[in-house]
Design an enzyme around this catalytic site. Structure first.
Site, PDB file in Angstrom:
ATOM      1  N   HIS A 176     -27.120  37.896  36.754  1.00  0.00           N
ATOM      2  CA  HIS A 176     -26.058  38.735  37.313  1.00  0.00           C
ATOM      3  C   HIS A 176     -25.794  39.938  36.395  1.00  0.00           C
ATOM      4  O   HIS A 176     -25.910  39.826  35.165  1.00  0.00           O
ATOM      5  CB  HIS A 176     -24.771  37.942  37.471  1.00  0.00           C
ATOM      6  CG  HIS A 176     -24.936  36.672  38.253  1.00  0.00           C
ATOM      7  ND1 HIS A 176     -25.382  36.661  39.550  1.00  0.00           N
ATOM      8  CD2 HIS A 176     -24.721  35.384  37.920  1.00  0.00           C
ATOM      9  CE1 HIS A 176     -25.429  35.413  39.975  1.00  0.00           C
ATOM     10  NE2 HIS A 176     -25.040  34.627  39.009  1.00  0.00           N
ATOM     11  N   GLU A 204     -19.742  33.821  34.814  1.00  0.00           N
ATOM     12  CA  GLU A 204     -19.312  32.600  35.478  1.00  0.00           C
ATOM     13  C   GLU A 204     -19.401  31.416  34.528  1.00  0.00           C
ATOM     14  O   GLU A 204     -19.890  31.537  33.401  1.00  0.00           O
ATOM     15  CB  GLU A 204     -20.173  32.342  36.719  1.00  0.00           C
ATOM     16  CG  GLU A 204     -21.653  32.213  36.438  1.00  0.00           C
ATOM     17  CD  GLU A 204     -22.511  32.225  37.709  1.00  0.00           C
ATOM     18  OE1 GLU A 204     -21.990  32.560  38.788  1.00  0.00           O
ATOM     19  OE2 GLU A 204     -23.704  31.887  37.603  1.00  0.00           O
ATOM     20  N   HIS A 264     -30.628  32.047  34.709  1.00  0.00           N
ATOM     21  CA  HIS A 264     -30.185  30.679  34.951  1.00  0.00           C
ATOM     22  C   HIS A 264     -30.650  30.189  36.313  1.00  0.00           C
ATOM     23  O   HIS A 264     -31.002  30.978  37.197  1.00  0.00           O
ATOM     24  CB  HIS A 264     -28.662  30.576  34.857  1.00  0.00           C
ATOM     25  CG  HIS A 264     -27.937  31.469  35.826  1.00  0.00           C
ATOM     26  ND1 HIS A 264     -27.705  32.806  35.582  1.00  0.00           N
ATOM     27  CD2 HIS A 264     -27.410  31.218  37.051  1.00  0.00           C
ATOM     28  CE1 HIS A 264     -27.062  33.335  36.609  1.00  0.00           C
ATOM     29  NE2 HIS A 264     -26.869  32.392  37.517  1.00  0.00           N
ATOM     30  N   ARG A 299     -32.377  37.933  42.180  1.00  0.00           N
ATOM     31  CA  ARG A 299     -33.336  36.837  42.090  1.00  0.00           C
ATOM     32  C   ARG A 299     -34.607  37.292  41.379  1.00  0.00           C
ATOM     33  O   ARG A 299     -35.238  38.262  41.774  1.00  0.00           O
ATOM     34  CB  ARG A 299     -33.717  36.337  43.486  1.00  0.00           C
ATOM     35  CG  ARG A 299     -32.625  35.658  44.262  1.00  0.00           C
ATOM     36  CD  ARG A 299     -33.209  34.957  45.491  1.00  0.00           C
ATOM     37  NE  ARG A 299     -32.187  34.668  46.482  1.00  0.00           N
ATOM     38  CZ  ARG A 299     -32.049  35.306  47.632  1.00  0.00           C
ATOM     39  NH1 ARG A 299     -32.906  36.260  47.953  1.00  0.00           N
ATOM     40  NH2 ARG A 299     -31.090  34.982  48.459  1.00  0.00           N
TER      41      ARG A 299
END
Length: 341
Positions: free
Chosen positions: A100, A118, A176, A196
């Site tokens: 991200h 996050e 991740h 992605r």
């Protein structure tokens, strides 16, 4: 204006949106979800993916409607849009390898959206389940690794074995992937921006591979981000104890260990998700909570307590870092993000 805790009904991402999803959100977490559901957006103000109020006089209203109605009494003082998004995730299969952006990159390249930092709490997992948590390129260009196929990708990822209760911090820029057989609690910035790197050969209904975002992913990846799971810092309090894991500029993540009547802090909104039945009280009112309900406690609601003989409650909120530093003292070094400017 009569404030009260908002018990939220989630918005689901399912089917082709989450081809890796399963049935655990419905079968084990008692969500009214379609059979193949990957994400339950428990507390969400994302346009088109908003959660709804389940209780009280405002039942059926969207979270954004409540933000307009109650303003700072709900959210506290905010700079910009609603900042946080709470999800439960069921990974029947391994998710895509992704990364991200931070706020600056997302703002410049994604129409002014927020970036995404996050954190995950493992709620349940199958024996041998694992996460990809960072990347080890061993001196090779990332672009070369992600062009070389599944074996090269899997070998370059830092895989960690997980157990229920484990907590992981995923700052923007960290590569991740959630492995198969894992259910997670996720707190994040209120953003839907994901790049992605790799999707394990999945195809959509049209038979074509799902889109990758290699250029953007390479732009934002920090290959030096390597972290361990978080152990946190525990502070005793009335009605039990609190274990703090993260307090960065975006959110605070804490596990409440309730064994009595635990007062909650006033002055900021709180997201509460219990893992066992408990009772929320304020004034002469109360709300019975079931496992994995998600409740938004308004910032302006005072005198709220959680009651249970023995219950763990995950709590996320905007950070109050100065207060937390004072509370923890030297233990503050064990809380991710708390030492940052």
């Amino acid at each position: 204006m009569t404030l009260y805790p908002l018990l939220m009904a989630p918005c689901f991402r399912s089917g082709e949106e989450t081809p890796w999803g399963g049935s655990m959100l419905r079968d084990a977490f008692m969500k009214d979800a379609p059979e193949q559901t990957g994400e339950s957006l428990e507390i969400s103000a994302l346009p088109g993916r908003e959660s709804l109020v389940r209780n009280g006089v405002h039942a059926g209203k969207t979270l954004n409607s409540m933000i307009e109605l109650w303003g700072e009494q709900l959210t506290g003082k905010l700079d910009g849009d609603f900042p946080l998004l709470l999800k439960l995730i069921d990974a029947r299969e391994t998710l895509s390898v992704q990364v991200h952006p931070d706020d600056a990159y997302a703002g410049a390249n994604e129409g002014g959206k927020l970036g995404k930092t996050e954190a995950w709490v493992v709620l349940n997992c199958e024996p041998g389940a694992r996460l990809a948590y960072g990347v080890n390129a061993q001196g090779k260009p990332l672009s070369e690794i992600f062009e070389a196929g599944a074996e090269a990708v899997e070998g370059a990822l830092n895989w960690v074995d997980v157990r229920p209760g484990d907590v992981y911090y995923i700052p923007s820029g960290m590569v991740h992937a959630i492995g198969a057989g894992i259910q997670l609690y996720e707190i994040q910035q209120s953003s839907d921006v994901t790049y992605r790197f790799w999707d394990w050969g999945r195809v959509g209904k049209d038979g074509k591979p799902r889109a990758l975002h290699i250029r953007q992913a390479l732009d934002v990846t920090d290959p030096e981000l390597h972290m361990e799971k978080l152990w946190g810092a525990t502070s005793l309090c009335k009605g039990g104890s609190r274990t703090y894991y993260i307090s960065n500029r975006y959110f605070e993540l804490c596990r409440l260990n309730v064994s009595g009547a635990m007062p909650l802090s006033d002055g900021r909104m709180l997201f509460l998700t219990p893992t066992a039945p408990c009772t929320l009280r304020w004034g002469d009112e109360s709300l019975e909570l079931n496992p994995f309900d998600s409740v938004l406690v308004p910032a302006g609601l005072e005198g709220v307590t959680l009651e249970s003989e023995d219950c763990k409650v995950l709590m996320s909120s905007p950070s109050d870092r100065e207060t937390l530093r004072r509370e923890l003292g030297y233990r503050a070094e064990n809380v991710a993000g708390l030492a940052e400017a």
